[in-house]
Write an enzyme that holds these catalytic residues in place. Structure first.
Site, PDB file in Angstrom:
ATOM      1  N   SER A 145      -3.512  16.431  70.151  1.00 25.46           N
ATOM      2  CA  SER A 145      -3.035  15.153  69.623  1.00 25.46           C
ATOM      3  C   SER A 145      -1.758  14.776  70.345  1.00 25.46           C
ATOM      4  O   SER A 145      -1.098  15.629  70.946  1.00 25.46           O
ATOM      5  CB  SER A 145      -2.746  15.306  68.123  1.00 25.46           C
ATOM      6  OG  SER A 145      -1.875  14.284  67.654  1.00 25.46           O
ATOM      7  N   TYR A 158       0.637  18.522  60.317  1.00 30.45           N
ATOM      8  CA  TYR A 158      -0.293  18.140  61.385  1.00 30.45           C
ATOM      9  C   TYR A 158       0.343  18.382  62.754  1.00 30.45           C
ATOM     10  O   TYR A 158      -0.274  18.963  63.651  1.00 30.45           O
ATOM     11  CB  TYR A 158      -0.657  16.665  61.214  1.00 30.45           C
ATOM     12  CG  TYR A 158      -1.698  16.120  62.143  1.00 30.45           C
ATOM     13  CD1 TYR A 158      -1.322  15.377  63.258  1.00 30.45           C
ATOM     14  CD2 TYR A 158      -3.046  16.314  61.903  1.00 30.45           C
ATOM     15  CE1 TYR A 158      -2.276  14.844  64.112  1.00 30.45           C
ATOM     16  CE2 TYR A 158      -4.005  15.784  62.746  1.00 30.45           C
ATOM     17  CZ  TYR A 158      -3.608  15.056  63.845  1.00 30.45           C
ATOM     18  OH  TYR A 158      -4.548  14.526  64.691  1.00 30.45           O
TER      19      TYR A 158
HETATM   20  P1  NAP Z   1     -12.228  12.257  61.037  1.00 30.48           P
HETATM   21  O1  NAP Z   1     -12.849  10.930  61.220  1.00 30.48           O
HETATM   22  O2  NAP Z   1     -11.401  12.542  59.826  1.00 30.48           O
HETATM   23  O3  NAP Z   1     -13.370  13.396  61.183  1.00 30.48           O
HETATM   24  C1  NAP Z   1     -12.978  14.731  61.043  1.00 30.48           C
HETATM   25  C2  NAP Z   1     -14.238  15.549  60.968  1.00 30.48           C
HETATM   26  O4  NAP Z   1     -13.886  16.923  60.768  1.00 30.48           O
HETATM   27  C3  NAP Z   1     -15.131  15.130  59.796  1.00 30.48           C
HETATM   28  O5  NAP Z   1     -16.489  15.179  60.174  1.00 30.48           O
HETATM   29  C4  NAP Z   1     -14.820  16.207  58.770  1.00 30.48           C
HETATM   30  O6  NAP Z   1     -15.869  16.452  57.879  1.00 30.48           O
HETATM   31  C5  NAP Z   1     -14.659  17.411  59.677  1.00 30.48           C
HETATM   32  N1  NAP Z   1     -13.985  18.519  58.980  1.00 30.48           N
HETATM   33  C6  NAP Z   1     -12.807  18.484  58.336  1.00 30.48           C
HETATM   34  N2  NAP Z   1     -12.537  19.692  57.814  1.00 30.48           N
HETATM   35  C7  NAP Z   1     -13.587  20.505  58.144  1.00 30.48           C
HETATM   36  C8  NAP Z   1     -13.899  21.875  57.885  1.00 30.48           C
HETATM   37  N3  NAP Z   1     -13.079  22.665  57.172  1.00 30.48           N
HETATM   38  N4  NAP Z   1     -15.067  22.366  58.360  1.00 30.48           N
HETATM   39  C9  NAP Z   1     -15.910  21.570  59.064  1.00 30.48           C
HETATM   40  N5  NAP Z   1     -15.674  20.258  59.342  1.00 30.48           N
HETATM   41  C10 NAP Z   1     -14.518  19.758  58.880  1.00 30.48           C
HETATM   42  O7  NAP Z   1     -11.288  12.567  62.261  1.00 30.48           O
HETATM   43  P2  NAP Z   1     -11.292  12.000  63.754  1.00 30.48           P
HETATM   44  O8  NAP Z   1     -10.361  10.856  63.840  1.00 30.48           O
HETATM   45  O9  NAP Z   1     -12.696  11.877  64.248  1.00 30.48           O
HETATM   46  O10 NAP Z   1     -10.560  13.238  64.473  1.00 30.48           O
HETATM   47  C11 NAP Z   1     -11.301  14.307  65.025  1.00 30.48           C
HETATM   48  C12 NAP Z   1     -10.276  15.228  65.664  1.00 30.48           C
HETATM   49  O11 NAP Z   1      -9.442  14.460  66.543  1.00 30.48           O
HETATM   50  C13 NAP Z   1      -9.334  15.865  64.653  1.00 30.48           C
HETATM   51  O12 NAP Z   1      -9.008  17.176  65.084  1.00 30.48           O
HETATM   52  C14 NAP Z   1      -8.084  14.978  64.733  1.00 30.48           C
HETATM   53  O13 NAP Z   1      -6.913  15.687  64.342  1.00 30.48           O
HETATM   54  C15 NAP Z   1      -8.068  14.649  66.183  1.00 30.48           C
HETATM   55  N6  NAP Z   1      -7.328  13.446  66.561  1.00 30.48           N
HETATM   56  C16 NAP Z   1      -7.637  12.242  65.996  1.00 30.48           C
HETATM   57  C17 NAP Z   1      -6.930  11.110  66.443  1.00 30.48           C
HETATM   58  C18 NAP Z   1      -7.181   9.742  65.897  1.00 30.48           C
HETATM   59  O14 NAP Z   1      -6.349   8.842  66.160  1.00 30.48           O
HETATM   60  N7  NAP Z   1      -8.250   9.508  65.151  1.00 30.48           N
HETATM   61  C19 NAP Z   1      -5.974  11.229  67.433  1.00 30.48           C
HETATM   62  C20 NAP Z   1      -5.680  12.500  67.949  1.00 30.48           C
HETATM   63  C21 NAP Z   1      -6.382  13.597  67.505  1.00 30.48           C
HETATM   64  P3  NAP Z   1     -15.757  15.866  56.373  1.00 30.48           P
HETATM   65  O15 NAP Z   1     -16.058  14.426  56.471  1.00 30.48           O
HETATM   66  O16 NAP Z   1     -16.778  16.647  55.608  1.00 30.48           O
HETATM   67  O17 NAP Z   1     -14.344  16.123  55.891  1.00 30.48           O
HETATM   68  C1  GCO Z   2      -0.714   9.584  62.408  1.00 30.39           C
HETATM   69  C2  GCO Z   2      -2.038   9.575  63.121  1.00 30.39           C
HETATM   70  C3  GCO Z   2      -1.952  10.419  64.364  1.00 30.39           C
HETATM   71  C4  GCO Z   2      -3.276  10.397  65.082  1.00 30.39           C
HETATM   72  C5  GCO Z   2      -3.253  11.246  66.297  1.00 30.39           C
HETATM   73  C6  GCO Z   2      -2.322  10.741  67.330  1.00 30.39           C
HETATM   74  O1  GCO Z   2      -0.700   9.610  61.166  1.00 30.39           O
HETATM   75  O2  GCO Z   2       0.301   9.553  63.128  1.00 30.39           O
HETATM   76  O3  GCO Z   2      -3.069  10.057  62.272  1.00 30.39           O
HETATM   77  O4  GCO Z   2      -1.594  11.718  64.034  1.00 30.39           O
HETATM   78  O5  GCO Z   2      -4.281  10.879  64.266  1.00 30.39           O
HETATM   79  O6  GCO Z   2      -3.092  12.588  66.022  1.00 30.39           O
HETATM   80  O7  GCO Z   2      -2.571  11.456  68.525  1.00 30.39           O
END
Ligand code: NAP
Ligand code: GCO
Length: 265
Positions: A145, A158
């Site tokens: 992230s 986080y």
């Molecule tokens: P999301 O929409 O919240 O999806 C997260 C997924 O992880 C969901 O399918 C969730 O399943 C699953 N999950 C959570 N806890 C779990 C567990 N204990 N065992 C198995 N599955 C689990 O998140 P996203 O935005 O797609 O993010 C995916 C990854 O990218 C995460 O690691 C997040 O930190 C990272 N990320 C996101 C962003 C952003 O801006 N969106 C930016 C940087 C990094 P459930 O629905 O059942 O909870």
């Molecule tokens: C927040 C956001 C971020 C993004 C991502 C950024 O609350 O600042 O959720 O953490 O998810 O991780 O890279």
């Protein structure tokens, strides 16, 4: 060049990939020829995910598994190896966030975030590495992230987890590089998924959420990322094109980390 990016014949596990970033990465892997395996916590979500993959013409394999449960993960990986084959590519994507001011956050809430976002990538990587060593190759991609580099209010757990995940990535790269296993990270910027939906909600008067406007001003691309923006970088790190890339965190953030931000007009 095209062959360097092919994932034909490869088995890819993307954790937490019923939707969101994991689903987008798995779609890109499938388009590059990989067999897709994914998990989620609940059967109903796995079923929803399977239907979504089918709509994309992808015959994915879905399993229920909580990635924080070591025994369940070990049983899950053994089942996949038995039913489908050894995992060539692991994407530790599953993750949660709790946006709570640190001094209002309980230790239990902090631990829950660390458990999913840092302990689980350790558990799942530990479960797949032995077979990768036997097979003579492997790719591990940890979804880090911008919070692997930066902090902000309310995301202490986080940021701590994602900072740790950056260093776990570098340590796996260091410890297992000699077995032709490459471990890298992808650091998405602000991506429009359910996880960030609260930060993009329209205000009662229909105006943008203040955080939404903030991110637009901090991103040279002047937009939120889409989950599909991560597909190409993930295919690169999963393919032979990156066989000498190891311990690297590839930021896919539209340039946020490089930019001081647009001055207020
Ligand atoms: P999301 O929409 O919240 O999806 C997260 C997924 O992880 C969901 O399918 C969730 O399943 C699953 N999950 C959570 N806890 C779990 C567990 N204990 N065992 C198995 N599955 C689990 O998140 P996203 O935005 O797609 O993010 C995916 C990854 O990218 C995460 O690691 C997040 O930190 C990272 N990320 C996101 C962003 C952003 O801006 N969106 C930016 C940087 C990094 P459930 O629905 O059942 O909870
Ligand atoms: C927040 C956001 C971020 C993004 C991502 C950024 O609350 O600042 O959720 O953490 O998810 O991780 O890279």
């Amino acid at each position: 060049m095209e062959n360097m990016f092919s994932l034909n014949g490869k088995i890819a596990l993307v954790t937490g990939a019923s939707y969101g970033i994991g689903f987008a990465i798995a779609k890109a892997f499938a388009k590059a020829g990989a067999t897709i395996v994914f998990n989620d916590i609940k059967q109903e979500l796995v079923d929803k995910g399977l239907a979504s993959y089918k709509e994309e013409g992808i015959d994915a394999h879905g399993y229920v598994c909580d990635v924080t449960d070591e025994a369940a993960v070990n049983a899950f990986i053994a089942r996949v190896e038995n039913e489908i084959g050894v995992i060539d590519i692991l994407v530790n994507n599953a993750g949660i966030i709790k946006r709570i001011p640190m001094c209002e956050m309980t230790a239990e809430q902090f631990r829950q975030v660390i458990d999913v976002d840092l302990n689980a990538p350790f558990i799942v990587s530990k479960a797949v590495i032995p077979s990768m060593i036997k097979k003579g190759h492997g790719k591990i991609i940890n979804i880090c992230s911008m919070m692997s580099e930066l902090g902000r209010e309310t995301v202490s757990a986080y940021a701590a987890a994602k900072g740790g995940l950056k260093m776990l990535t570098r340590n796996i790269a260091s410890e297992y590089g000699e077995y032709n296993i490459q471990c890298n990270g992808i650091g998405p910027g602000y991506i429009a998924t359910p996880q960030t939906a609260p930060l993009r909600e329209r205000q009662p008067d229909g105006s943008r959420h203040p955080f939404d406007s903030f991110i637009i001003s901090k991103t040279p691309a002047a937009r939120w990322g889409e989950a599909d923006d991560l597909g190409g970088p993930a295919v690169f790190l999963a393919s032979d094109a990156s066989n000498f890339v190891n311990g690297h965190i590839l930021y896919v953030d539209g340039g946020i980390l490089a930019y001081i931000g647009k001055q207020p007009q």
